[in-house]
Design a protein around this motif. Structure first.
Motif, PDB file in Angstrom:
ATOM      1  N   ARG A   1       9.447  -2.696 -19.962  1.00 49.13           N
ATOM      2  CA  ARG A   1       8.963  -3.462 -21.107  1.00 49.13           C
ATOM      3  C   ARG A   1       8.746  -2.585 -22.325  1.00 49.13           C
ATOM      4  O   ARG A   1       8.830  -3.066 -23.439  1.00 49.13           O
ATOM      5  CB  ARG A   1       7.656  -4.176 -20.744  1.00 49.13           C
ATOM      6  N   MET A   2       8.446  -1.331 -22.120  1.00 45.37           N
ATOM      7  CA  MET A   2       8.240  -0.450 -23.272  1.00 45.37           C
ATOM      8  C   MET A   2       9.569  -0.130 -23.951  1.00 45.37           C
ATOM      9  O   MET A   2       9.651  -0.106 -25.176  1.00 45.37           O
ATOM     10  CB  MET A   2       7.534   0.840 -22.853  1.00 45.37           C
ATOM     11  N   GLN A   3      10.616   0.104 -23.174  1.00 45.75           N
ATOM     12  CA  GLN A   3      11.909   0.470 -23.750  1.00 45.75           C
ATOM     13  C   GLN A   3      12.501  -0.639 -24.599  1.00 45.75           C
ATOM     14  O   GLN A   3      13.205  -0.366 -25.559  1.00 45.75           O
ATOM     15  CB  GLN A   3      12.890   0.840 -22.639  1.00 45.75           C
ATOM     16  N   SER A   4      12.217  -1.884 -24.272  1.00 44.23           N
ATOM     17  CA  SER A   4      12.823  -3.006 -24.999  1.00 44.23           C
ATOM     18  C   SER A   4      11.997  -3.448 -26.209  1.00 44.23           C
ATOM     19  O   SER A   4      12.386  -4.384 -26.900  1.00 44.23           O
ATOM     20  CB  SER A   4      13.053  -4.187 -24.053  1.00 44.23           C
ATOM     21  N   ASP A   5      10.892  -2.795 -26.466  1.00 38.82           N
ATOM     22  CA  ASP A   5      10.026  -3.120 -27.599  1.00 38.82           C
ATOM     23  C   ASP A   5      10.115  -1.995 -28.626  1.00 38.82           C
ATOM     24  O   ASP A   5      10.072  -0.818 -28.247  1.00 38.82           O
ATOM     25  CB  ASP A   5       8.574  -3.277 -27.107  1.00 38.82           C
ATOM     26  N   GLY A   8       6.995   0.181 -28.359  1.00 40.84           N
ATOM     27  CA  GLY A   8       6.998   0.815 -27.038  1.00 40.84           C
ATOM     28  C   GLY A   8       8.031   1.919 -26.942  1.00 40.84           C
ATOM     29  O   GLY A   8       7.751   3.007 -26.425  1.00 40.84           O
ATOM     30  N   SER A   9       9.227   1.680 -27.466  1.00 38.94           N
ATOM     31  CA  SER A   9      10.244   2.735 -27.401  1.00 38.94           C
ATOM     32  C   SER A   9       9.889   3.909 -28.313  1.00 38.94           C
ATOM     33  O   SER A   9      10.183   5.062 -27.982  1.00 38.94           O
ATOM     34  CB  SER A   9      11.644   2.213 -27.686  1.00 38.94           C
ATOM     35  N   LEU A 147       0.603  -1.753 -23.376  1.00 37.33           N
ATOM     36  CA  LEU A 147       1.208  -0.419 -23.412  1.00 37.33           C
ATOM     37  C   LEU A 147       2.156  -0.258 -24.607  1.00 37.33           C
ATOM     38  O   LEU A 147       2.604   0.838 -24.892  1.00 37.33           O
ATOM     39  CB  LEU A 147       1.945  -0.121 -22.106  1.00 37.33           C
ATOM     40  N   ASN A 148       2.453  -1.358 -25.297  1.00 37.44           N
ATOM     41  CA  ASN A 148       3.314  -1.306 -26.473  1.00 37.44           C
ATOM     42  C   ASN A 148       2.510  -1.259 -27.771  1.00 37.44           C
ATOM     43  O   ASN A 148       3.000  -1.679 -28.815  1.00 37.44           O
ATOM     44  CB  ASN A 148       4.254  -2.515 -26.514  1.00 37.44           C
ATOM     45  N   VAL A 149       1.309  -0.753 -27.697  1.00 45.86           N
ATOM     46  CA  VAL A 149       0.466  -0.623 -28.887  1.00 45.86           C
ATOM     47  C   VAL A 149       0.265   0.867 -29.157  1.00 45.86           C
ATOM     48  O   VAL A 149      -0.164   1.611 -28.275  1.00 45.86           O
ATOM     49  CB  VAL A 149      -0.899  -1.320 -28.696  1.00 45.86           C
ATOM     50  N   TYR A 150       0.558   1.263 -30.378  1.00 44.47           N
ATOM     51  CA  TYR A 150       0.377   2.662 -30.789  1.00 44.47           C
ATOM     52  C   TYR A 150      -1.061   2.763 -31.304  1.00 44.47           C
ATOM     53  O   TYR A 150      -1.322   2.731 -32.499  1.00 44.47           O
ATOM     54  CB  TYR A 150       1.379   3.012 -31.894  1.00 44.47           C
ATOM     55  N   ARG A 165      -4.699  -9.859 -33.734  1.00 40.57           N
ATOM     56  CA  ARG A 165      -3.264  -9.547 -33.771  1.00 40.57           C
ATOM     57  C   ARG A 165      -2.707  -9.346 -32.364  1.00 40.57           C
ATOM     58  O   ARG A 165      -1.589  -9.744 -32.060  1.00 40.57           O
ATOM     59  CB  ARG A 165      -3.049  -8.295 -34.625  1.00 40.57           C
ATOM     60  N   LEU A 166      -3.502  -8.709 -31.502  1.00 41.07           N
ATOM     61  CA  LEU A 166      -3.066  -8.441 -30.124  1.00 41.07           C
ATOM     62  C   LEU A 166      -3.376  -9.597 -29.176  1.00 41.07           C
ATOM     63  O   LEU A 166      -3.009  -9.550 -28.002  1.00 41.07           O
ATOM     64  CB  LEU A 166      -3.731  -7.164 -29.602  1.00 41.07           C
ATOM     65  N   ARG A 167      -4.067 -10.616 -29.694  1.00 37.24           N
ATOM     66  CA  ARG A 167      -4.489 -11.788 -28.903  1.00 37.24           C
ATOM     67  C   ARG A 167      -5.391 -11.368 -27.729  1.00 37.24           C
ATOM     68  O   ARG A 167      -5.226 -11.813 -26.604  1.00 37.24           O
ATOM     69  CB  ARG A 167      -3.283 -12.586 -28.431  1.00 37.24           C
ATOM     70  N   ILE A 168      -6.353 -10.500 -28.050  1.00 38.06           N
ATOM     71  CA  ILE A 168      -7.339 -10.058 -27.060  1.00 38.06           C
ATOM     72  C   ILE A 168      -8.653 -10.769 -27.344  1.00 38.06           C
ATOM     73  O   ILE A 168      -9.257 -10.580 -28.389  1.00 38.06           O
ATOM     74  CB  ILE A 168      -7.551  -8.531 -27.112  1.00 38.06           C
ATOM     75  N   GLU A 169      -9.040 -11.579 -26.407  1.00 40.06           N
ATOM     76  CA  GLU A 169     -10.326 -12.288 -26.483  1.00 40.06           C
ATOM     77  C   GLU A 169     -11.391 -11.362 -25.915  1.00 40.06           C
ATOM     78  O   GLU A 169     -11.254 -10.848 -24.804  1.00 40.06           O
ATOM     79  CB  GLU A 169     -10.186 -13.562 -25.638  1.00 40.06           C
TER      80      GLU A 169
END
Length: 175
Positions: A1-5, A8-9, A147-150, A165-169
């Motif tokens: 999932r990281m490589q395709s974002d 993430g990449s 894991l795709n958040v810097y 933005r990250l949709r974290i409640e």
């Protein structure tokens, strides 16, 4: 999932580390506004006596990229505590592990979440099952892939805006 974002990449290419050499807790605390992610992270770390260098090295993974992903997973753990509002208690750790299971599917997270709950009292088990687990499933399914958040680039962001933005409640209060 990281490589395709795209982010993430970029993380996989840059391979940032969360350690004392790259994250200055004192500077985050002293220079950033209280409502920023960086200030809140520094407050969490200092308040609990944690250190960015406190995560163990990765062993037994031969592939360098997979080893880095596991290291990043470990090093982002306290960022996730900060964003979710989960305390570093047994219940808080279990809730975060369940969120990690939903997000990553990692067996190590599933093992921790399952085995860790054995030590709970009946009341703690009730709280986990009625409050934290439904929350973790909801957030794990709805949030951006964590894991795709810097995170290092988000220190100056308003923490509530970053959560949105990250949709974290934020975790429900037990009060």
């Amino acid at each position: 999932r990281m490589q395709s974002d795209p982010v993430g990449s970029r993380i996989l290419e840059d391979r940032p580390l969360v350690d004392n050499a790259s994250v200055d807790i004192e500077q985050l605390s002293a220079t950033l506004a209280p409502n920023t992610f960086g200030h809140q992270y520094a407050t969490f770390m200092k308040g609990h006596g944690f250190d960015p260098d406190g995560r163990a090295a990765i062993k037994f993974i031969a592939d360098p990229e997979l080893a880095y992903i596991m290291l990043r997973y470990r090093q982002c753990h306290d960022f996730w505590h900060t964003l979710t509002g989960l305390p570093p208690t047994v219940l808080g750790e279990l809730a975060l592990k369940w969120l990690e299971v939903i997000q990553t599917g990692l067996p190590v997270a599933a093992l921790s979440a399952t085995v860790g709950s054995i030590r709970l009292s009946a009341e703690e088990r009730r709280i986990l099952n009625e409050v934290y687990l439904p929350w973790a499933v909801r957030v794990g399914q709805n949030a951006e892939y964590l894991l795709n958040v810097y995170y290092e680039e988000e220190f100056e962001a308003d923490i509530d805006e970053l959560r949105a933005r990250l949709r974290i409640e934020k975790v429900p209060s037990l009060d």
